[in-house]
Design a protein around this motif. Structure first.
Motif, PDB file in Angstrom:
ATOM      1  N   UNK B 101       0.837  -1.195   0.000  1.00  0.00           N
ATOM      2  CA  UNK B 101       0.000   0.000   0.000  1.00  0.00           C
ATOM      3  C   UNK B 101       0.876   1.251   0.000  1.00  0.00           C
ATOM      4  N   UNK B 102       0.949   1.930  -1.153  1.00  0.00           N
ATOM      5  CA  UNK B 102       1.834   3.096  -1.205  1.00  0.00           C
ATOM      6  C   UNK B 102       1.417   4.178  -0.204  1.00  0.00           C
ATOM      7  N   UNK B 103       0.112   4.245   0.082  1.00  0.00           N
ATOM      8  CA  UNK B 103      -0.342   5.277   1.012  1.00  0.00           C
ATOM      9  C   UNK B 103       0.331   5.182   2.371  1.00  0.00           C
ATOM     10  N   UNK B 104       0.703   3.977   2.747  1.00  0.00           N
ATOM     11  CA  UNK B 104       1.302   3.814   4.070  1.00  0.00           C
ATOM     12  C   UNK B 104       2.780   4.191   4.094  1.00  0.00           C
ATOM     13  N   UNK B 105       3.378   4.316   2.922  1.00  0.00           N
ATOM     14  CA  UNK B 105       4.817   4.616   2.950  1.00  0.00           C
ATOM     15  C   UNK B 105       5.175   5.990   2.420  1.00  0.00           C
ATOM     16  N   UNK B 106       4.171   6.718   1.961  1.00  0.00           N
ATOM     17  CA  UNK B 106       4.413   8.111   1.587  1.00  0.00           C
ATOM     18  C   UNK B 106       4.136   8.931   2.838  1.00  0.00           C
ATOM     19  N   UNK B 107       5.152   9.551   3.407  1.00  0.00           N
ATOM     20  CA  UNK B 107       4.945  10.175   4.709  1.00  0.00           C
ATOM     21  C   UNK B 107       4.974  11.699   4.672  1.00  0.00           C
ATOM     22  N   UNK B 108       5.329  12.264   3.513  1.00  0.00           N
ATOM     23  CA  UNK B 108       5.343  13.723   3.433  1.00  0.00           C
ATOM     24  C   UNK B 108       4.200  14.205   2.551  1.00  0.00           C
ATOM     25  N   UNK B 109       3.738  15.419   2.811  1.00  0.00           N
ATOM     26  CA  UNK B 109       2.539  15.887   2.111  1.00  0.00           C
ATOM     27  C   UNK B 109       2.692  16.050   0.602  1.00  0.00           C
ATOM     28  N   UNK B 110       3.848  16.453   0.131  1.00  0.00           N
ATOM     29  CA  UNK B 110       3.957  16.630  -1.314  1.00  0.00           C
ATOM     30  C   UNK B 110       4.996  15.687  -1.925  1.00  0.00           C
ATOM     31  N   UNK B 111       4.894  15.508  -3.229  1.00  0.00           N
ATOM     32  CA  UNK B 111       5.689  14.528  -3.955  1.00  0.00           C
ATOM     33  C   UNK B 111       7.195  14.738  -3.767  1.00  0.00           C
ATOM     34  N   UNK B 112       7.666  15.955  -4.040  1.00  0.00           N
ATOM     35  CA  UNK B 112       9.105  16.195  -3.972  1.00  0.00           C
ATOM     36  C   UNK B 112       9.627  16.040  -2.538  1.00  0.00           C
ATOM     37  N   UNK B 113       8.837  16.504  -1.598  1.00  0.00           N
ATOM     38  CA  UNK B 113       9.267  16.393  -0.205  1.00  0.00           C
ATOM     39  C   UNK B 113       9.397  14.940   0.218  1.00  0.00           C
TER      40      UNK B 113
END
Ligand SMILES: Nc1ncnc2c1ncn2[C@@H]1O[C@H](COP(=O)(O)OP(=O)(O)OP(=O)(O)O)[C@@H](O)[C@H]1O
Ligand SMILES: [Mg+2]
Lengths: 213, 244
Positions: B101-113
């Protein structure tokens, strides 16, 4: 609401986040030290000029920030008309409006990372008490990241329940949501580990220089 | 054993002469009194290894052992000779992990961050982070989404972002735990192609068997044991036949 940043290359965008936050704080204090409509109104005009002029923000980026509270501003104004007088009411509303617009300009022209870096810097004296400023920053960033996500999952659960005939909002929704959120939290924790959150250097490397937006 | 080129890794980490690859020695894992994995002994040196098996068979536990997210209750896991039990940090630098689940491993609000997060944790200098972020944005067609909130990306874009976030850390190996399970056909193909093009060694846990066609080795996990191990041409049909 959480996607406040509007990319750009203006002077306002490039100004250091610390300076912007400092000015915003000063404005917040300053506005409450004066009762003169001209000063407060002037502050609003300046905030608008900086936002729409210097930073070239679209009008709606600022309007979006004001929209959720305009009703409260109206209530406040009416309240003052009834209890105090027109002048006090005008000052009170203009003051909040000026602050709102100024805050919207700062958030629209500053990346979350940059704001977080300032918070981390402010929190750095707490290090003597064992607080890790980088952690505080991460928590803020993650909060901004996960609020819309949790909202989205909640909406999906509501849909699923509606599909099965539960047309009213039920408290029962909280249970599956909580289960989902806890399960995800476990994975998020692992992902933080896998991505080296524990290895975070004691000092945050400086953000890139002024060339970039 | 074949000699394999690892251009990026060689530049940044000194070569480890002893035991290159991932070695599991008599590995077992229990959750409480439930044995999830038992008697696993093998060495992974291939460039592309697939792991298949039924739900609950222990694949994810196996995958997590490979980068020290889970430490075995018995036995030892060595990554290039580094023990995951005592050198977890060094191991995690070498072995990236992509979750289902990518949602669980993206921890910053924006893509570049978010792309900058991993390298930042590794203490990579700011200019270099910036370079890697640009490279990843470019490579995975996210350049137009630089400052967009991650939650507005499509499912496929989110998984690409998650993969890019791991790649930005320049690991030598990447473990994928069902990277395509939540994706539609087009995005599954896209992620499959991305994995195929990686120069890193990969271990891919999946239920999408056609992903494994070009793989060097496929393990079949059954009730916490490696029930079959070999070329995909042999193990995949064996697994499919067992399901009938
Ligand atoms: N943290 C945990 N605590 C307790 N039991 C667990 C934990 N993680 C997994 N298990 C159990 O261990 C067993 C193996 O789980 P694992 O996630 O490794 O299986 P899997 O092969 O990845 O399954 P799937 O195909 O469904 O992803 C399952 O029965 C699961 O319920
Ligand atoms: Mg699994």
């Amino acid at each position: 609401m959480l996607s406040l940043y509007v990319p750009g290359h203006s002077v306002v965008h490039r100004a250091p986040a610390g300076v912007k936050l400092g000015l915003l704080a000063a404005l917040g204090v300053g506005l409450f030290l004066t009762e003169r409509p001209a000063v407060v109104g002037g502050a609003l005009v300046v905030a608008l000029a900086v936002g729409l002029g210097a930073a070239r923000l679209p009008w709606r980026a600022l309007a979006a920030q004001v929209r959720p509270v305009w009703l409260w501003l109206a209530v406040l104004f009416v309240f003052h008309l009834l209890v105090t007088d027109l002048r006090t009411g005008t000052v009170a509303v203009l003051r909040l409006l000026a602050l709102l617009v100024a805050a919207a300009v700062v958030t629209a022209t500053t990346r979350v990372t940059a704001l977080v870096a300032v918070v981390e810097w402010l929190a750095s004296p707490l290090r003597v008490f064992g607080v890790r400023p980088a952690r505080i920053g991460l928590v803020i960033a993650m909060t901004l990241r996960f609020i819309p996500l949790v909202a989205e999952r909640a909406a999906r659960i509501r849909e699923a329940q509606a599909a099965r005939g539960a047309d009213r909002l039920r408290w029962g929704m909280a249970v599956p949501l909580l289960v989902q959120v806890l399960r995800m939290a476990a994975t998020v924790g692992e992902a933080l580990d896998a991505r080296g959150a524990d290895d975070a250097p004691a000092r945050r490397p400086r953000r890139r220089p002024a060339v970039a937006s | 054993m074949r000699w394999r080129r690892r251009p990026e890794a060689d530049a940044e980490t000194p070569a480890v002469a002893l035991g290159s690859g991932i070695e599991l020695r008599d590995v077992g894992h229990d959750y409480g009194d439930r044995t999830v994995l038992a008697d696993v002994s093998l060495t992974l040196t291939e460039r592309r290894v697939g792991v298949i098996g039924a739900n609950g068979s222990g694949k994810s536990t196996f995958a997590r052992l490979l980068n020290g997210l889970v430490v075995p209750t018995s036995g030892t896991v060595l990554v290039d000779g580094l023990d995951t039990r005592t050198q977890a940090r060094a191991v995690r630098r070498r072995v990236g992990f992509v979750f289902q689940d990518p949602d669980a491993q993206i921890v910053h609000p924006t893509v570049a961050e978010d792309l900058a997060f991993g390298p930042h944790n590794q203490g990579v200098p700011a200019e270099e982070i910036e370079r890697r972020v640009e490279e990843m944005l470019d490579r995975y067609g996210l350049a137009g989404h630089r400052d967009h909130p991650a939650h507005l990306l499509s499912g496929g874009q989110k998984q690409l972002l998650a993969i890019a976030g791991v790649l930005a850390m320049r690991p030598q190996r990447i473990v994928f735990d069902e990277p395509t399970t939540l994706l539609d056909l087009a995005n599954t193909r896209r992620v499959a192609r991305v994995i195929e093009e990686l120069e890193q060694d990969v271990v891919v846990v999946t239920h999408h068997l056609d992903l494994l066609a070009g793989f060097d080795r496929v393990l079949v996990v059954e009730d916490g044991r490696v029930a079959a191990d070999g070329a995909p041409g042999e193990t995949v049909p064996w697994y499919v036949a067992r399901m009938d």
